[in-house]
Design a protein around this motif. Structure first.
Motif, PDB file in Angstrom:
ATOM      1  N   VAL A  36       0.840  -1.199   0.000  1.00 31.03           N
ATOM      2  CA  VAL A  36       0.000   0.000   0.000  1.00 31.03           C
ATOM      3  C   VAL A  36       0.876   1.251   0.000  1.00 31.03           C
ATOM      4  CG1 VAL A  36      -1.647   1.355   1.374  1.00 31.03           C
ATOM      5  CG2 VAL A  36      -1.976  -1.116   1.085  1.00 31.03           C
ATOM      6  N   ILE A  37       1.909   1.253   0.832  1.00 32.50           N
ATOM      7  CA  ILE A  37       2.817   2.398   0.918  1.00 32.50           C
ATOM      8  C   ILE A  37       3.484   2.647  -0.431  1.00 32.50           C
ATOM      9  CG2 ILE A  37       4.991   3.221   1.917  1.00 32.50           C
ATOM     10  CD1 ILE A  37       4.080   1.707   4.517  1.00 32.50           C
ATOM     11  N   ALA A  48       2.873  11.892   5.288  1.00 32.96           N
ATOM     12  CA  ALA A  48       1.954  12.078   6.422  1.00 32.96           C
ATOM     13  C   ALA A  48       0.574  11.505   6.117  1.00 32.96           C
ATOM     14  CB  ALA A  48       1.850  13.556   6.773  1.00 32.96           C
ATOM     15  N   ASN A  49       0.091  11.704   4.898  1.00 38.31           N
ATOM     16  CA  ASN A  49      -1.231  11.202   4.540  1.00 38.31           C
ATOM     17  C   ASN A  49      -1.232   9.677   4.421  1.00 38.31           C
ATOM     18  OD1 ASN A  49      -3.955  11.864   4.100  1.00 38.31           O
ATOM     19  ND2 ASN A  49      -3.698  11.558   1.908  1.00 38.31           N
ATOM     20  N   ILE A  50      -0.130   9.118   3.902  1.00 42.03           N
ATOM     21  CA  ILE A  50      -0.021   7.659   3.835  1.00 42.03           C
ATOM     22  C   ILE A  50      -0.107   7.080   5.241  1.00 42.03           C
ATOM     23  CG2 ILE A  50       1.516   5.725   3.331  1.00 42.03           C
ATOM     24  CD1 ILE A  50       2.605   7.387   0.963  1.00 42.03           C
ATOM     25  N   HIS A  51       0.648   7.653   6.164  1.00 39.25           N
ATOM     26  CA  HIS A  51       0.651   7.154   7.542  1.00 39.25           C
ATOM     27  C   HIS A  51      -0.725   7.297   8.180  1.00 39.25           C
ATOM     28  CE1 HIS A  51       1.765   7.084  11.887  1.00 39.25           C
ATOM     29  NE2 HIS A  51       2.384   6.016  11.442  1.00 39.25           N
ATOM     30  N   ARG A  53      -3.614   7.310   6.687  1.00 39.09           N
ATOM     31  CA  ARG A  53      -4.510   6.327   6.083  1.00 39.09           C
ATOM     32  C   ARG A  53      -4.247   4.922   6.611  1.00 39.09           C
ATOM     33  NH1 ARG A  53      -4.855   7.764  -0.262  1.00 39.09           N
ATOM     34  NH2 ARG A  53      -6.372   6.067  -0.183  1.00 39.09           N
ATOM     35  N   LEU A  54      -2.970   4.579   6.796  1.00 40.78           N
ATOM     36  CA  LEU A  54      -2.637   3.272   7.353  1.00 40.78           C
ATOM     37  C   LEU A  54      -3.178   3.131   8.777  1.00 40.78           C
ATOM     38  CD1 LEU A  54       1.027   2.812   6.113  1.00 40.78           C
ATOM     39  CD2 LEU A  54      -0.985   1.554   5.337  1.00 40.78           C
ATOM     40  N   VAL A  66       7.011   5.207   7.734  1.00 40.30           N
ATOM     41  CA  VAL A  66       6.780   4.962   6.328  1.00 40.30           C
ATOM     42  C   VAL A  66       8.074   5.098   5.532  1.00 40.30           C
ATOM     43  CG1 VAL A  66       5.571   5.828   4.278  1.00 40.30           C
ATOM     44  CG2 VAL A  66       4.362   5.643   6.456  1.00 40.30           C
ATOM     45  N   LEU A  67       8.955   6.026   5.899  1.00 36.24           N
ATOM     46  CA  LEU A  67      10.163   6.299   5.128  1.00 36.24           C
ATOM     47  C   LEU A  67      11.056   5.089   4.896  1.00 36.24           C
ATOM     48  CD1 LEU A  67      11.219   9.865   6.269  1.00 36.24           C
ATOM     49  CD2 LEU A  67      10.359   9.150   4.054  1.00 36.24           C
TER      50      LEU A  67
END
Length: 76
Positions: A36-37, A48-51, A53-54, A66-67
């Motif tokens: 997903v990432i 920030a938005n990926i995190h 959403r997760l 995430v990085l």
């Protein structure tokens, strides 16, 4: 059941099978989150938005960072 396999004692019998299942599930969850990432990063989604959403989908099982998943070289 969560946390059942933690601690200093090695589980045995059916408890050991439950612990193996929990670990497999955790590994599968991380693998899914990695996919997903990578997808969302390719879509130019912000870190920030990926995190966020997760966390919304996976709750306490969301990856902390995430990085490392996307690789620092890709961020430069």
């Amino acid at each position: 059941m969560a946390g059942l396999c933690e601690g200093g004692n090695e589980p045995s019998g059916s408890l050991k099978a439950i612990c193996n299942f929990e670990m497999a599930t955790a590994c599968e969850t991380r693998t899914k989150q990695r996919a997903v990432i990578e997808f969302l990063f390719a879509e130019r989604e912000t870190i920030a938005n990926i995190h966020r959403r997760l966390q919304h989908v996976y709750g306490d099982q969301a990856v902390d960072r995430v990085l490392p998943v996307i690789g620092l070289a890709e961020c430069q």
